[in-house]
Write a protein that holds these residues in place. Sequence first.
Motif, mmCIF file in Angstrom:
data_model
loop_
_atom_site.group_PDB
_atom_site.id
_atom_site.type_symbol
_atom_site.label_atom_id
_atom_site.label_comp_id
_atom_site.label_asym_id
_atom_site.label_seq_id
_atom_site.Cartn_x
_atom_site.Cartn_y
_atom_site.Cartn_z
ATOM 1 N N GLN A 229 26.508 75.614 62.609
ATOM 2 C CA GLN A 229 27.674 75.374 63.271
ATOM 3 C C GLN A 229 28.817 76.559 62.703
ATOM 4 O O GLN A 229 29.147 76.339 61.765
ATOM 5 N N THR B 163 19.239 75.845 62.483
ATOM 6 C CA THR B 163 20.468 75.637 63.273
ATOM 7 C C THR B 163 21.641 75.745 62.240
ATOM 8 O O THR B 163 21.544 75.480 60.980
ATOM 9 N N ASP C 239 26.727 78.000 56.858
ATOM 10 C CA ASP C 239 26.791 77.383 58.002
ATOM 11 C C ASP C 239 27.914 75.995 57.589
ATOM 12 O O ASP C 239 27.579 75.660 56.464
ATOM 13 N N SER D 141 23.032 87.220 77.500
ATOM 14 C CA SER D 141 24.320 86.537 77.297
ATOM 15 C C SER D 141 25.309 87.469 78.121
ATOM 16 O O SER D 141 25.384 88.646 78.143
ATOM 17 N N ARG E 54 31.036 75.550 66.997
ATOM 18 C CA ARG E 54 30.091 75.490 67.965
ATOM 19 C C ARG E 54 28.641 75.543 67.427
ATOM 20 O O ARG E 54 28.310 75.999 66.413
ATOM 21 N N ASP E 55 27.685 74.663 68.180
ATOM 22 C CA ASP E 55 26.279 74.590 67.851
ATOM 23 C C ASP E 55 25.660 76.112 68.035
ATOM 24 O O ASP E 55 26.018 76.719 69.013
ATOM 25 N N ALA E 56 24.798 76.219 67.042
ATOM 26 C CA ALA E 56 24.153 77.840 67.069
ATOM 27 C C ALA E 56 22.808 77.590 66.306
ATOM 28 O O ALA E 56 22.608 76.891 65.678
ATOM 29 N N LEU F 194 27.646 84.755 67.178
ATOM 30 C CA LEU F 194 28.821 83.985 66.512
ATOM 31 C C LEU F 194 28.998 84.432 65.098
ATOM 32 O O LEU F 194 30.139 84.578 64.469
ATOM 33 N N ASP G 47 25.043 81.391 69.776
ATOM 34 C CA ASP G 47 25.617 80.128 70.434
ATOM 35 C C ASP G 47 24.774 79.638 71.359
ATOM 36 O O ASP G 47 24.277 80.079 72.179
ATOM 37 N N SER G 48 24.462 78.344 71.033
ATOM 38 C CA SER G 48 23.264 77.705 71.885
ATOM 39 C C SER G 48 23.722 77.474 73.356
ATOM 40 O O SER G 48 22.746 77.490 74.228
ATOM 41 N N GLU G 49 25.012 77.574 73.593
ATOM 42 C CA GLU G 49 25.194 77.490 75.185
ATOM 43 C C GLU G 49 25.371 78.838 75.759
ATOM 44 O O GLU G 49 24.831 79.060 76.784
ATOM 45 N N THR G 50 25.776 79.729 75.280
ATOM 46 C CA THR G 50 26.245 81.083 75.923
ATOM 47 C C THR G 50 25.394 82.250 75.572
ATOM 48 O O THR G 50 25.223 83.122 76.137
#
Length: 410
Positions: free
Chosen positions: A215, A213, A50, A71, A219-221, A250, A243-246
């Motif tokens: 990246q 975690t 990472d 997701s 993107r943050d993951a 990744l 992916d922390s958002e979706t």
Amino acid sequence: MAPNETDDRTTAGEAVEPRAGRRKAARYVVPVTVMGVAAATIGLVPALADSGDPDLPDITAAQLVEKIAQSDVERLSGTVKITTDLGLPNLGGLESGLLSGEDGEDGEDGSSADPSGRLTELASGTHTLRVAADGPDRQKLSLLENAAEYSLIHNGKDVWGYDSASNEVYHATVDEADAEERTEQQPPATPKGWAEQALKAVDDTTSVKVDGTAQVAGRDAYRLVVEPRQSGSTVGAVSIAVDSETGMPLKFTLTPSSGGSAVVDVGFTKVSFDRPDASTFEFTPPKGAKVTEDTEQDRGHGDFGKAPERGPKSEEDLAKGLDGLRMLGEGWNTVATFDTGAGAGLPTEEEVGGDLGGFLGSLGDQVEGDFGKGTVFSTRLVNALVTEDGKVYVGTVTRDALVKAAEAGK
């Protein structure tokens, strides 16, 4: 972040004997193909490189697995780098033809643009892919090569394959039923496909935890680690960057229990979740291109963004083309066994009229046990045993575990 572990588990099915399939060349292709196929279908580890350690809210493993399941990313474009190192011997391109399952019985070489052969190239080496998707009806994957490119495009009912090096085109049409089945016949080529397969293998023999975690592609993951609790498996662990958002995977990394570099390392280097331009999925055969029409509607054409509906532990999936397949053991120590139907082990020099029999035998190690004598072929992840009476045992287990399974299954 402190590791969080879950006891999510699934129930293993009983051994079955699914439908028969083609196996005319089984004795010749098993030493090379059985390990590559198993790696693609059983494929399950941690060496996630990472670039950062973002500060994200705490999440449990169960919550992160659920986030992956929920997701709903259907639109994306980006670049994927995939490296596969099974430790297969260099056979001068022979393994590529065998892995594609082409037995040449019709005397034709087929089209160089046929995806059933081209996507097996992902089974070894390092490759760069450009991917794009806009819902279930439009996807594109491009395999970038030296001064050439191979593209696989699905746009509605049309599936196109184009090999720029040979200027050959492959075309097939799929109806709605075909579209649902096409995910079952090609190995995954994105982190999401690999991750979904790995998570389908989770049961009470598995440890699942959140381990910090990362990246990936800017993107943050979260990093999810899946490890076998059992000894005897060649699998070390699976590391998935989510992916922390979706909630979309990744990056996926698989390393063997013996250590060393990853067996499979696939991840986005660039990714966007904006809708790709419609022109991305349009294709017209170039002038002068040789076009091959595939009229076999029962063939799958793969979906590079999605894993098979059934997991890698499904006996039915693994048994396609294999007669009388059974599963021995459980969890990470599961061993698949089937009979080639030849009544004998590797072909001899007399049978093939040359040195092929001796060559194949030299690639493995001779073993014996209650099952008789046989040859073990090894990679960094998958081991396969071919006995002198034509039976095959294969799994992501150590050589000793494989021999014990063969003795128990005798």
